[in-house]
Design a protein around this motif. Structure first.
Motif, PDB file in Angstrom:
ATOM      1  N   GLU A  82       0.888  -1.152   0.000  1.00  0.00           N
ATOM      2  CA  GLU A  82       0.000   0.000   0.000  1.00  0.00           C
ATOM      3  C   GLU A  82       0.927   1.202   0.000  1.00  0.00           C
ATOM      4  O   GLU A  82       1.747   1.368   0.906  1.00  0.00           O
ATOM      5  CB  GLU A  82      -0.893   0.001   1.233  1.00  0.00           C
ATOM      6  N   ARG A 103       1.491  11.536   1.671  1.00  0.00           N
ATOM      7  CA  ARG A 103       0.863  12.500   2.575  1.00  0.00           C
ATOM      8  C   ARG A 103       1.356  13.905   2.277  1.00  0.00           C
ATOM      9  O   ARG A 103       2.573  14.123   2.200  1.00  0.00           O
ATOM     10  CB  ARG A 103       1.240  12.164   4.027  1.00  0.00           C
ATOM     11  N   SER A 128      -3.107   7.990  10.834  1.00  0.00           N
ATOM     12  CA  SER A 128      -2.091   7.237  11.581  1.00  0.00           C
ATOM     13  C   SER A 128      -0.764   7.990  11.670  1.00  0.00           C
ATOM     14  O   SER A 128      -0.008   7.813  12.618  1.00  0.00           O
ATOM     15  CB  SER A 128      -1.876   5.862  10.936  1.00  0.00           C
ATOM     16  N   PHE A 129      -0.475   8.846  10.684  1.00  0.00           N
ATOM     17  CA  PHE A 129       0.785   9.596  10.686  1.00  0.00           C
ATOM     18  C   PHE A 129       0.784  10.637  11.808  1.00  0.00           C
ATOM     19  O   PHE A 129       1.745  10.761  12.573  1.00  0.00           O
ATOM     20  CB  PHE A 129       0.979  10.283   9.328  1.00  0.00           C
ATOM     21  N   PHE A 165       3.425   0.378   3.083  1.00  0.00           N
ATOM     22  CA  PHE A 165       2.890  -0.593   4.040  1.00  0.00           C
ATOM     23  C   PHE A 165       2.794  -1.928   3.325  1.00  0.00           C
ATOM     24  O   PHE A 165       2.437  -1.982   2.140  1.00  0.00           O
ATOM     25  CB  PHE A 165       1.505  -0.143   4.543  1.00  0.00           C
ATOM     26  N   ASP A 216      -1.490  -4.866   7.728  1.00  0.00           N
ATOM     27  CA  ASP A 216      -0.749  -3.955   6.845  1.00  0.00           C
ATOM     28  C   ASP A 216       0.349  -3.157   7.564  1.00  0.00           C
ATOM     29  O   ASP A 216       0.263  -1.922   7.667  1.00  0.00           O
ATOM     30  CB  ASP A 216      -1.713  -2.950   6.167  1.00  0.00           C
ATOM     31  N   ASP A 241      -4.039  13.182   1.994  1.00  0.00           N
ATOM     32  CA  ASP A 241      -3.207  11.987   1.786  1.00  0.00           C
ATOM     33  C   ASP A 241      -4.002  10.980   0.959  1.00  0.00           C
ATOM     34  O   ASP A 241      -5.202  11.167   0.724  1.00  0.00           O
ATOM     35  CB  ASP A 241      -2.730  11.368   3.117  1.00  0.00           C
ATOM     36  N   LYS A 252      -3.903   6.536  -0.665  1.00  0.00           N
ATOM     37  CA  LYS A 252      -3.242   5.229  -0.797  1.00  0.00           C
ATOM     38  C   LYS A 252      -3.466   4.717  -2.212  1.00  0.00           C
ATOM     39  O   LYS A 252      -4.591   4.774  -2.724  1.00  0.00           O
ATOM     40  CB  LYS A 252      -3.857   4.265   0.222  1.00  0.00           C
ATOM     41  N   CYS A 309      -8.675   8.229  -0.295  1.00  0.00           N
ATOM     42  CA  CYS A 309      -8.043   9.554  -0.227  1.00  0.00           C
ATOM     43  C   CYS A 309      -8.637  10.304   0.964  1.00  0.00           C
ATOM     44  O   CYS A 309      -9.804  10.113   1.293  1.00  0.00           O
ATOM     45  CB  CYS A 309      -8.399  10.406  -1.448  1.00  0.00           C
ATOM     46  N   ARG A 318     -15.561   6.347   8.936  1.00  0.00           N
ATOM     47  CA  ARG A 318     -14.698   5.850  10.004  1.00  0.00           C
ATOM     48  C   ARG A 318     -15.024   6.520  11.344  1.00  0.00           C
ATOM     49  O   ARG A 318     -15.000   5.900  12.387  1.00  0.00           O
ATOM     50  CB  ARG A 318     -13.220   6.156   9.704  1.00  0.00           C
TER      51      ARG A 318
HETATM   52  N1  UDP Z   1      -5.789   4.107   3.387  1.00  0.00           N
HETATM   53  C1  UDP Z   1      -6.472   3.202   2.592  1.00  0.00           C
HETATM   54  N2  UDP Z   1      -6.496   1.888   2.976  1.00  0.00           N
HETATM   55  C2  UDP Z   1      -5.871   1.434   4.090  1.00  0.00           C
HETATM   56  C3  UDP Z   1      -5.164   2.361   4.888  1.00  0.00           C
HETATM   57  C4  UDP Z   1      -5.143   3.686   4.504  1.00  0.00           C
HETATM   58  O1  UDP Z   1      -7.045   3.559   1.579  1.00  0.00           O
HETATM   59  O2  UDP Z   1      -5.919   0.212   4.359  1.00  0.00           O
HETATM   60  C5  UDP Z   1      -5.733   5.527   2.979  1.00  0.00           C
HETATM   61  C6  UDP Z   1      -6.547   6.426   3.908  1.00  0.00           C
HETATM   62  O3  UDP Z   1      -7.842   6.632   3.393  1.00  0.00           O
HETATM   63  C7  UDP Z   1      -5.763   7.709   3.897  1.00  0.00           C
HETATM   64  C8  UDP Z   1      -4.318   7.267   3.647  1.00  0.00           C
HETATM   65  O4  UDP Z   1      -4.393   5.968   3.094  1.00  0.00           O
HETATM   66  O5  UDP Z   1      -6.174   8.516   2.805  1.00  0.00           O
HETATM   67  C9  UDP Z   1      -3.471   7.252   4.889  1.00  0.00           C
HETATM   68  O6  UDP Z   1      -4.111   6.494   5.877  1.00  0.00           O
HETATM   69  P1  UDP Z   1      -3.494   6.350   7.348  1.00  0.00           P
HETATM   70  O7  UDP Z   1      -2.191   5.632   7.268  1.00  0.00           O
HETATM   71  O8  UDP Z   1      -3.472   7.687   8.001  1.00  0.00           O
HETATM   72  O9  UDP Z   1      -4.437   5.327   8.073  1.00  0.00           O
HETATM   73  P2  UDP Z   1      -5.801   5.461   8.849  1.00  0.00           P
HETATM   74  O10 UDP Z   1      -5.784   6.711   9.648  1.00  0.00           O
HETATM   75  O11 UDP Z   1      -6.834   5.458   7.764  1.00  0.00           O
HETATM   76  O12 UDP Z   1      -5.792   4.218   9.667  1.00  0.00           O
END
Ligand code: UDP
Length: 240
Positions: free
Chosen positions: A90, A94, A100-101, A121, A129, A175, A177, A199, A216
């Motif tokens: 993945e 960002r 998560s960041f 990831f 992941d 951000d 993926k 996104c 979420r």
């Molecule tokens: N994201 C995704 N699938 C995943 C994890 C993340 O599409 O399994 C996308 C999420 O929508 C965001 C970006 O990747 O736009 C970064 O996600 P983040 O690592 O901050 O994770 P999250 O907060 O969604 O757990």
């Protein structure tokens, strides 16, 4: 083109074989999941909306020289794509700290990052992941050093194009993926989808969330937000 048997059913899309061995059919369903499938939902027309958004974006990316799996839209929820073997990564880019960041580094959501940050990831549901760096990817035989360079370059180029597209639609790309695959001839291409499912998109003026974070985080108005993203992109970039 003939739709043949189901090959794989993911969390929001299903993949079918076709009578052309080099092509798959992707079907966008109305399902919506979060937290690696722990939270489940759906809304009517979601498959139609995401298929339209994703096709419109993939067409624009192709126009700008990014190699993708896109061939053509088949129906409201179906798109014909080039067959490729998924690379188990993945790829997240960002522009602004969120999710998560922000949590990992103790940053306030919305802190602007001085440069786009690319993170890998390992795409593995059983392991949730986990984060992985270049050496790990090479050691685990997920991709070679050369393939990683191609992926990195394509991901940054995608970011630049998406930022401009969403900006014209009144949205900040926080951000996103993306995923890549390898064709039988060894070409690395962008696969999967680009939609509000993967996104983070914030209203330029108000920072209102217009993406899956509405689901979420139980903010309501999920369908309306997705539809607004489609309407605004369509107004700028044609009907699909
Ligand atoms: N994201 C995704 N699938 C995943 C994890 C993340 O599409 O399994 C996308 C999420 O929508 C965001 C970006 O990747 O736009 C970064 O996600 P983040 O690592 O901050 O994770 P999250 O907060 O969604 O757990």
């Amino acid at each position: 083109m003939k739709k043949l048997e189901l090959l794989y059913s993911g969390k929001a899309k299903s993949v079918y074989k076709t009578d052309n061995i080099d092509q798959y059919l992707l079907e966008f369903r109305d399902d919506l999941t979060a937290g690696n499938g722990a939270k489940k939902g759906s809304f009517q027309q979601k498959g139609v909306i995401n298929n339209k958004i994703s096709n419109l974006i993939f067409k624009e990316l192709e126009r700008s020289g990014v190699k993708t799996h896109f061939i053509q839209k088949i129906s409201d929820t179906e798109v014909l794509v080039r067959k490729a073997k998924l690379i188990d990564l993945e790829v997240v880019i960002r522009n602004v700290a969120a999710g998560s960041f922000a949590k990992r580094y103790g940053l306030e959501e919305g802190s602007i990052l001085p440069l786009p940050i690319l993170e890998f990831f390992y795409k593995n549901d059983n392991l949730d992941d986990p984060f992985i760096n270049d050496d790990g990817i090479i050691a685990l035989n997920i991709a070679t050093k050369e393939e990683l360079e191609i992926i990195r370059t394509a991901a940054h180029k995608t970011n630049e194009i998406l930022k401009k597209m969403f900006d014209l639609a009144g949205l900040n790309l926080i951000d996103f993926k993306i995923e890549f695959g390898k064709t039988d001839s060894g070409e690395i291409i962008l696969i999967d989808e680009i939609s509000p499912d993967c996104c983070r998109l914030w209203e330029k003026d108000t920072n209102e969330k217009m993406d899956k974070d509405r689901f979420r985080r139980d903010l309501g108005g999920v369908a309306l937000a997705y539809l607004a993203v489609l309407d605004r992109l369509s107004a700028q970039f044609g009907k699909e």
